[in-house]
Scaffold this motif. Structure first.
Motif, mmCIF file in Angstrom:
data_model
loop_
_atom_site.group_PDB
_atom_site.id
_atom_site.type_symbol
_atom_site.label_atom_id
_atom_site.label_comp_id
_atom_site.label_asym_id
_atom_site.label_seq_id
_atom_site.Cartn_x
_atom_site.Cartn_y
_atom_site.Cartn_z
ATOM 1 N N GLU A 277 0.828 -1.208 0.000
ATOM 2 C CA GLU A 277 0.000 0.000 0.000
ATOM 3 C C GLU A 277 0.866 1.263 0.000
ATOM 4 O O GLU A 277 0.574 2.225 -0.715
ATOM 5 C CB GLU A 277 -0.931 0.005 1.220
ATOM 6 C CG GLU A 277 -1.992 -1.066 1.156
ATOM 7 C CD GLU A 277 -2.743 -1.245 2.464
ATOM 8 O OE1 GLU A 277 -3.887 -1.716 2.400
ATOM 9 O OE2 GLU A 277 -2.196 -0.931 3.549
ATOM 10 N N VAL A 278 1.936 1.253 0.764
ATOM 11 C CA VAL A 278 2.833 2.406 0.810
ATOM 12 C C VAL A 278 3.484 2.620 -0.552
ATOM 13 O O VAL A 278 3.593 3.747 -1.038
ATOM 14 C CB VAL A 278 3.885 2.247 1.925
ATOM 15 C CG1 VAL A 278 4.938 3.348 1.858
ATOM 16 C CG2 VAL A 278 3.218 2.231 3.291
ATOM 17 N N LYS A 279 3.904 1.529 -1.185
ATOM 18 C CA LYS A 279 4.510 1.646 -2.516
ATOM 19 C C LYS A 279 3.501 2.183 -3.533
ATOM 20 O O LYS A 279 3.856 2.979 -4.404
ATOM 21 C CB LYS A 279 5.058 0.293 -2.979
ATOM 22 C CG LYS A 279 6.356 -0.093 -2.303
ATOM 23 C CD LYS A 279 6.890 -1.417 -2.844
ATOM 24 C CE LYS A 279 8.220 -1.763 -2.239
ATOM 25 N NZ LYS A 279 8.763 -3.019 -2.784
ATOM 26 N N LEU A 280 2.249 1.766 -3.436
ATOM 27 C CA LEU A 280 1.211 2.266 -4.333
ATOM 28 C C LEU A 280 1.019 3.772 -4.152
ATOM 29 O O LEU A 280 0.972 4.527 -5.127
ATOM 30 C CB LEU A 280 -0.110 1.533 -4.089
ATOM 31 C CG LEU A 280 -1.322 2.062 -4.866
ATOM 32 C CD1 LEU A 280 -1.106 1.930 -6.368
ATOM 33 C CD2 LEU A 280 -2.581 1.332 -4.422
ATOM 34 N N VAL A 281 0.934 4.210 -2.912
ATOM 35 C CA VAL A 281 0.773 5.642 -2.647
ATOM 36 C C VAL A 281 1.995 6.406 -3.162
ATOM 37 O O VAL A 281 1.861 7.484 -3.753
ATOM 38 C CB VAL A 281 0.540 5.901 -1.133
ATOM 39 C CG1 VAL A 281 0.613 7.383 -0.818
ATOM 40 C CG2 VAL A 281 -0.790 5.312 -0.697
ATOM 41 N N HIS A 282 3.174 5.851 -2.976
ATOM 42 C CA HIS A 282 4.397 6.481 -3.469
ATOM 43 C C HIS A 282 4.365 6.631 -4.993
ATOM 44 O O HIS A 282 4.663 7.691 -5.534
ATOM 45 C CB HIS A 282 5.624 5.665 -3.027
ATOM 46 C CG HIS A 282 6.912 6.222 -3.515
ATOM 47 N ND1 HIS A 282 7.609 5.677 -4.553
ATOM 48 C CD2 HIS A 282 7.621 7.305 -3.102
ATOM 49 C CE1 HIS A 282 8.692 6.375 -4.778
ATOM 50 N NE2 HIS A 282 8.729 7.373 -3.902
ATOM 51 N N ARG A 283 4.000 5.560 -5.670
ATOM 52 C CA ARG A 283 3.933 5.585 -7.132
ATOM 53 C C ARG A 283 2.901 6.606 -7.616
ATOM 54 O O ARG A 283 3.159 7.386 -8.531
ATOM 55 C CB ARG A 283 3.617 4.179 -7.661
ATOM 56 C CG ARG A 283 3.792 4.035 -9.165
ATOM 57 C CD ARG A 283 3.700 2.587 -9.655
ATOM 58 N NE ARG A 283 2.446 1.943 -9.290
ATOM 59 C CZ ARG A 283 2.313 0.949 -8.414
ATOM 60 N NH1 ARG A 283 3.364 0.471 -7.790
ATOM 61 N NH2 ARG A 283 1.139 0.423 -8.157
ATOM 62 N N LEU A 284 1.728 6.628 -6.983
ATOM 63 C CA LEU A 284 0.694 7.593 -7.357
ATOM 64 C C LEU A 284 1.161 9.025 -7.104
ATOM 65 O O LEU A 284 0.910 9.918 -7.915
ATOM 66 C CB LEU A 284 -0.596 7.310 -6.585
ATOM 67 C CG LEU A 284 -1.337 6.024 -6.959
ATOM 68 C CD1 LEU A 284 -2.458 5.746 -5.964
ATOM 69 C CD2 LEU A 284 -1.870 6.099 -8.373
ATOM 70 N N THR A 285 1.837 9.221 -5.995
ATOM 71 C CA THR A 285 2.345 10.553 -5.664
ATOM 72 C C THR A 285 3.363 11.007 -6.701
ATOM 73 O O THR A 285 3.338 12.165 -7.150
ATOM 74 C CB THR A 285 2.970 10.560 -4.251
ATOM 75 O OG1 THR A 285 1.980 10.134 -3.312
ATOM 76 C CG2 THR A 285 3.470 11.940 -3.887
ATOM 77 N N LYS A 286 4.256 10.112 -7.105
ATOM 78 C CA LYS A 286 5.237 10.454 -8.137
ATOM 79 C C LYS A 286 4.541 10.837 -9.441
ATOM 80 O O LYS A 286 4.928 11.808 -10.103
ATOM 81 C CB LYS A 286 6.204 9.285 -8.372
ATOM 82 C CG LYS A 286 7.261 9.159 -7.296
ATOM 83 C CD LYS A 286 8.163 7.957 -7.459
ATOM 84 C CE LYS A 286 8.750 7.804 -8.835
ATOM 85 N NZ LYS A 286 9.659 6.645 -8.949
ATOM 86 N N ASP A 287 3.505 10.090 -9.814
ATOM 87 C CA ASP A 287 2.761 10.397 -11.041
ATOM 88 C C ASP A 287 2.073 11.758 -10.947
ATOM 89 O O ASP A 287 2.094 12.541 -11.900
ATOM 90 C CB ASP A 287 1.724 9.304 -11.333
ATOM 91 C CG ASP A 287 2.350 7.983 -11.755
ATOM 92 O OD1 ASP A 287 3.560 7.966 -12.094
ATOM 93 O OD2 ASP A 287 1.629 6.964 -11.723
ATOM 94 N N ILE A 288 1.483 12.037 -9.808
ATOM 95 C CA ILE A 288 0.812 13.326 -9.611
ATOM 96 C C ILE A 288 1.824 14.469 -9.689
ATOM 97 O O ILE A 288 1.584 15.482 -10.352
ATOM 98 C CB ILE A 288 0.053 13.349 -8.264
ATOM 99 C CG1 ILE A 288 -1.138 12.397 -8.321
ATOM 100 C CG2 ILE A 288 -0.389 14.770 -7.908
ATOM 101 C CD1 ILE A 288 -1.778 12.120 -6.966
ATOM 102 N N LEU A 289 2.960 14.316 -9.030
ATOM 103 C CA LEU A 289 3.977 15.362 -9.059
ATOM 104 C C LEU A 289 4.558 15.554 -10.460
ATOM 105 O O LEU A 289 4.835 16.687 -10.865
ATOM 106 C CB LEU A 289 5.086 15.056 -8.048
ATOM 107 C CG LEU A 289 4.665 15.139 -6.580
ATOM 108 C CD1 LEU A 289 5.811 14.694 -5.674
ATOM 109 C CD2 LEU A 289 4.199 16.532 -6.223
ATOM 110 N N ALA A 290 4.715 14.468 -11.194
ATOM 111 C CA ALA A 290 5.194 14.587 -12.580
ATOM 112 C C ALA A 290 4.191 15.381 -13.418
ATOM 113 O O ALA A 290 4.584 16.224 -14.231
ATOM 114 C CB ALA A 290 5.427 13.201 -13.181
ATOM 115 N N THR A 291 2.910 15.124 -13.224
ATOM 116 C CA THR A 291 1.867 15.868 -13.946
ATOM 117 C C THR A 291 1.903 17.347 -13.571
ATOM 118 O O THR A 291 1.802 18.222 -14.437
ATOM 119 C CB THR A 291 0.471 15.274 -13.641
ATOM 120 O OG1 THR A 291 0.474 13.901 -14.029
ATOM 121 C CG2 THR A 291 -0.620 16.030 -14.376
ATOM 122 N N ILE A 292 2.055 17.635 -12.283
ATOM 123 C CA ILE A 292 2.140 19.031 -11.837
ATOM 124 C C ILE A 292 3.352 19.713 -12.461
ATOM 125 O O ILE A 292 3.255 20.850 -12.946
ATOM 126 C CB ILE A 292 2.206 19.098 -10.285
ATOM 127 C CG1 ILE A 292 0.862 18.693 -9.689
ATOM 128 C CG2 ILE A 292 2.621 20.489 -9.818
ATOM 129 C CD1 ILE A 292 0.891 18.487 -8.181
#
Length: 120
Positions: free
Chosen positions: A99-114
């Protein structure tokens, strides 16, 4: 009071506030008196490792988090950012590794989009 005790106390206060706990609530969870918590947070108490362990357990954080001091300027924005990061950490601390890795991956994707949006 030593600078180290003051830093530990400030860190405990910061984590407690990020979790929306009062000194009384933290004291109850740790099996301590609320005025004792106040003394710890002010750096007035030279606490034992056993007492520190009780506080860490009551906060539900990893021991290392108590020693992650921020010596940067204490502007309100930095304080607010720190509290939000601590709140996020508190949300993740009880989760499993997947779950932590999933949140990390999603966060990286969101930050890349930003970051992409900033470059447009």
């Amino acid at each position: 009071m030593s600078a180290f005790l003051k830093s530990v106390g400030e860190r405990i206060r910061s984590i407690r506030k990020a979790q929306d706990l009062t000194q009384e609530a933290l004291a109850e969870k740790a099996g301590l008196h609320y005025s004792y918590i106040g003394g710890v947070e002010r750096g007035d108490r030279n606490i034992s490792l056993e007492t520190l362990e009780k506080i860490i357990d009551a906060l539900g954080v990893l021991p290392v988090e108590i020693f992650l001091f921020d010596y940067a300027d204490t502007e309100q924005e930095q304080i607010d950012k720190k509290q939000v990061l601590e709140a996020l950490n508190s949300l993740l601390i009880g989760r499993n590794l997947q779950e932590v890795k999933l949140v990390h991956r999603l966060t990286k994707d969101i930050l890349a989009t930003i970051d992409e949006q900033k470059n447009l």
